[in-house]
Write an enzyme that holds these catalytic residues in place. Structure first.
Site, mmCIF file in Angstrom:
data_model
loop_
_atom_site.group_PDB
_atom_site.id
_atom_site.type_symbol
_atom_site.label_atom_id
_atom_site.label_comp_id
_atom_site.label_asym_id
_atom_site.label_seq_id
_atom_site.Cartn_x
_atom_site.Cartn_y
_atom_site.Cartn_z
ATOM 1 N N ASP A 1 73.407 -36.444 16.632
ATOM 2 C CA ASP A 1 73.279 -35.005 16.819
ATOM 3 C C ASP A 1 74.573 -34.329 16.360
ATOM 4 O OD1 ASP A 1 73.042 -32.407 17.727
ATOM 5 O OD2 ASP A 1 71.953 -33.002 19.533
ATOM 6 N N ALA B 1 67.596 -17.124 1.634
ATOM 7 C CA ALA B 1 67.173 -15.771 1.270
ATOM 8 C C ALA B 1 66.922 -14.917 2.509
ATOM 9 C CB ALA B 1 65.895 -15.852 0.445
ATOM 10 N N TYR C 1 67.469 -16.488 12.535
ATOM 11 C CA TYR C 1 67.765 -17.571 11.579
ATOM 12 C C TYR C 1 68.625 -17.022 10.435
ATOM 13 C CZ TYR C 1 66.625 -20.708 7.617
ATOM 14 O OH TYR C 1 66.676 -21.518 6.515
ATOM 15 N N LYS D 1 72.620 -17.825 9.356
ATOM 16 C CA LYS D 1 72.986 -18.237 7.997
ATOM 17 C C LYS D 1 74.099 -17.349 7.452
ATOM 18 C CE LYS D 1 70.148 -21.638 6.833
ATOM 19 N NZ LYS D 1 70.746 -22.981 6.718
ATOM 20 N N LYS E 1 56.001 -24.504 5.670
ATOM 21 C CA LYS E 1 56.098 -23.238 4.939
ATOM 22 C C LYS E 1 54.763 -22.971 4.253
ATOM 23 C CE LYS E 1 60.693 -22.951 5.245
ATOM 24 N NZ LYS E 1 61.453 -23.410 4.115
ATOM 25 N N LYS F 1 45.500 -26.656 4.086
ATOM 26 C CA LYS F 1 44.238 -26.016 4.477
ATOM 27 C C LYS F 1 43.185 -26.212 3.388
ATOM 28 C CE LYS F 1 46.537 -22.495 7.274
ATOM 29 N NZ LYS F 1 46.910 -21.067 7.399
HETATM 30 P P1 NAD Z 1 64.343 -29.625 7.210
HETATM 31 O O1 NAD Z 1 64.036 -29.031 8.549
HETATM 32 O O2 NAD Z 1 63.348 -30.507 6.575
HETATM 33 O O3 NAD Z 1 65.736 -30.396 7.283
HETATM 34 C C1 NAD Z 1 66.746 -30.060 8.183
HETATM 35 C C2 NAD Z 1 67.175 -31.335 8.877
HETATM 36 O O4 NAD Z 1 68.232 -31.027 9.795
HETATM 37 C C3 NAD Z 1 66.051 -31.965 9.716
HETATM 38 O O5 NAD Z 1 65.773 -33.276 9.262
HETATM 39 C C4 NAD Z 1 66.597 -31.970 11.122
HETATM 40 O O6 NAD Z 1 66.243 -33.115 11.874
HETATM 41 C C5 NAD Z 1 68.088 -31.915 10.869
HETATM 42 N N1 NAD Z 1 68.786 -31.429 12.054
HETATM 43 C C6 NAD Z 1 68.449 -30.361 12.828
HETATM 44 N N2 NAD Z 1 69.269 -30.289 13.872
HETATM 45 C C7 NAD Z 1 70.137 -31.330 13.770
HETATM 46 C C8 NAD Z 1 71.197 -31.785 14.570
HETATM 47 N N3 NAD Z 1 71.545 -31.157 15.704
HETATM 48 N N4 NAD Z 1 71.875 -32.897 14.190
HETATM 49 C C9 NAD Z 1 71.512 -33.562 13.061
HETATM 50 N N5 NAD Z 1 70.516 -33.164 12.257
HETATM 51 C C10 NAD Z 1 69.831 -32.061 12.613
HETATM 52 O O7 NAD Z 1 64.699 -28.397 6.268
HETATM 53 P P2 NAD Z 1 64.854 -28.333 4.677
HETATM 54 O O8 NAD Z 1 63.701 -27.576 4.165
HETATM 55 O O9 NAD Z 1 65.161 -29.675 4.132
HETATM 56 O O10 NAD Z 1 66.127 -27.395 4.561
HETATM 57 C C11 NAD Z 1 67.442 -27.911 4.355
HETATM 58 C C12 NAD Z 1 68.434 -26.758 4.449
HETATM 59 O O11 NAD Z 1 68.115 -25.747 3.491
HETATM 60 C C13 NAD Z 1 68.460 -26.068 5.804
HETATM 61 O O12 NAD Z 1 69.782 -25.712 6.108
HETATM 62 C C14 NAD Z 1 67.640 -24.828 5.576
HETATM 63 O O13 NAD Z 1 67.996 -23.788 6.470
HETATM 64 C C15 NAD Z 1 68.000 -24.491 4.142
HETATM 65 N N6 NAD Z 1 66.932 -23.692 3.494
HETATM 66 C C16 NAD Z 1 65.745 -24.273 3.200
HETATM 67 C C17 NAD Z 1 64.747 -23.516 2.597
HETATM 68 C C18 NAD Z 1 63.417 -24.120 2.257
HETATM 69 O O14 NAD Z 1 62.587 -23.399 1.716
HETATM 70 N N7 NAD Z 1 63.157 -25.386 2.547
HETATM 71 C C19 NAD Z 1 64.976 -22.160 2.320
HETATM 72 C C20 NAD Z 1 66.201 -21.598 2.656
HETATM 73 C C21 NAD Z 1 67.213 -22.378 3.223
#
Ligand code: NAD
Length: 328
Positions: A50, A119, A149, A153, A192, A200
């Protein structure tokens, strides 16, 4: 051998990033609360822990990694972020991870930390017109993100840039716009829209219907995972700190997205519009700055990415239905 650390390596983008870094010849450590959901991690070393806990972070950041990618966050799609039910957790968890990570990197003498912002930091007042949203990097202030959120960021991206100024670090900040692709969450409430719509449609029988939140006229753009990785690595290794948008400029309505997936699936379905959490009315990536400064822009169409994603989700839906059938 170059060494990289990927935080959030059990998540969607992080697990793909680990694979890409391995293909480039890095020794990679992944860190996350969990292993990737859909395939084995390619990481040489994977710490389950964590990152809100400073002792875990100190053990994870135990050397001067050449590249650190901080993607770990408490996040999800509209069904997670926009209901308001998770606001305090999202802010507390993600801010704590970022506070811990950037300080641990500073203490370890690490210069390069890539941070994935979103974004969602852009002001809601610039995204009310679905045909003409403004998401240029410079439009972030006066700040008015439409979710907590997004506020977290914004705080964290400012913190990484403050570490650059005050501690001569070289953190890099990207603002991702709706990344999608195979091996992403497609059900359970954190998915998402592209993944939810693919699921779906894969589950519906021809002639049936699918539900879409709102009137479906809200606009978005979606970036395929491989493009996201390419943009992120180029930014991480550049002399530019950002923030830069990493997204697609191919804006569609959610109804158009659903029509495209139906066409790929070869299914004619009707759409039922139902109430649900929506987010802003319009959003599109503005790639002018990153194109000009970094020479990066996505190379493939939305449809090309959706074809690969639909094929993966459809196979997953079938595999799960078969497993449920066997266990019934
Ligand atoms: P995701 O949720 O699949 O991956 C995030 C990971 O962080 C998860 O595996 C989760 O277990 C881990 N995590 C959460 N809390 C934790 C903790 N306390 N300790 C250790 N690990 C922890 O999300 P993603 O889609 O892979 O996104 C990755 C990054 O990109 C994120 O920071 C997200 O905010 C950013 N982001 C993603 C998108 C998108 O469209 N996917 C868009 C904008 C920003």
């Amino acid at each position: 051998m170059r060494q990289a650390l990927v935080c959030g390596a059990g998540g969607f983008i992080g697990s793909h990033l680990v694979r890409r870094l391995k293909q480039e010849g890095f020794w990679v450590r992944g860190a996350d609360l969990k292993y990737p959901d859909f395939s084995e991690s390619w990481a040489d070393d994977f710490v389950i822990g964590d990152l809100r806990d400073q002792r875990v972070v100190a053990a994870v950041v135990d050397r001067r990694f050449d590249e650190v990618y901080q993607l770990a966050a408490d996040m999800g799609g509209a069904g997670y972020i926009f209901t308001g039910e998770h606001d305090a957790e999202v802010m507390h968890n993600s801010a704590t991870i970022n506070l811990n990570m950037v300080e641990a990197c500073r203490l370890a003498g690490i210069k390069r930390v890539f941070y994935s912002s979103s974004a969602c930091i852009y002001p809601a007042y610039n995204q009310e017109d679905p045909d003409n949203p403004n998401c240029a990097e410079g439009s972030a202030y006066p700040a008015a993100p439409d979710s907590e959120y997004g506020w977290e960021k914004l705080f964290s991206e400012r913190m990484y840039l403050a570490y650059n100024r005050n501690y001569a670090m070289q953190c890099r900040v990207a603002r991702y716009h709706n990344i999608f692709g195979p091996e992403g969450t497609y059900d359970g409430g954190r998915e998402k829209s592209p993944a939810a719509i693919c699921r779906k449609i894969a589950q519906a029988s021809s002639g049936g219907s699918i539900e879409i939140w709102g009137d479906g006229l809200q606009t978005r753009s979606f970036l395929y995972i491989d493009e996201c990785l390419e943009g992120s690595l180029r930014l991480a290794r550049s002399e530019l700190e950002g923030p830069f948008n990493i997204g697609s400029e191919e804006m569609v309505t959610i109804n158009q997205l659903a029509a495209m997936v139906m066409d790929i699936a070869g299914k004619k379905l009707s759409i039922e519009h139902v109430p649900g959490p929506l987010g802003v009315r319009g959003r599109n990536s503005d790639n002018r700055l990153i194109k000009e400064k970094l020479g990066w822009a996505p190379s493939q169409t939305l449809r090309a990415g959706l074809e690969k994603t639909y094929a993966w989700i459809e196979a997953e839906v079938r595999r799960r239905a078969f497993a449920n059938h066997l266990s019934a």
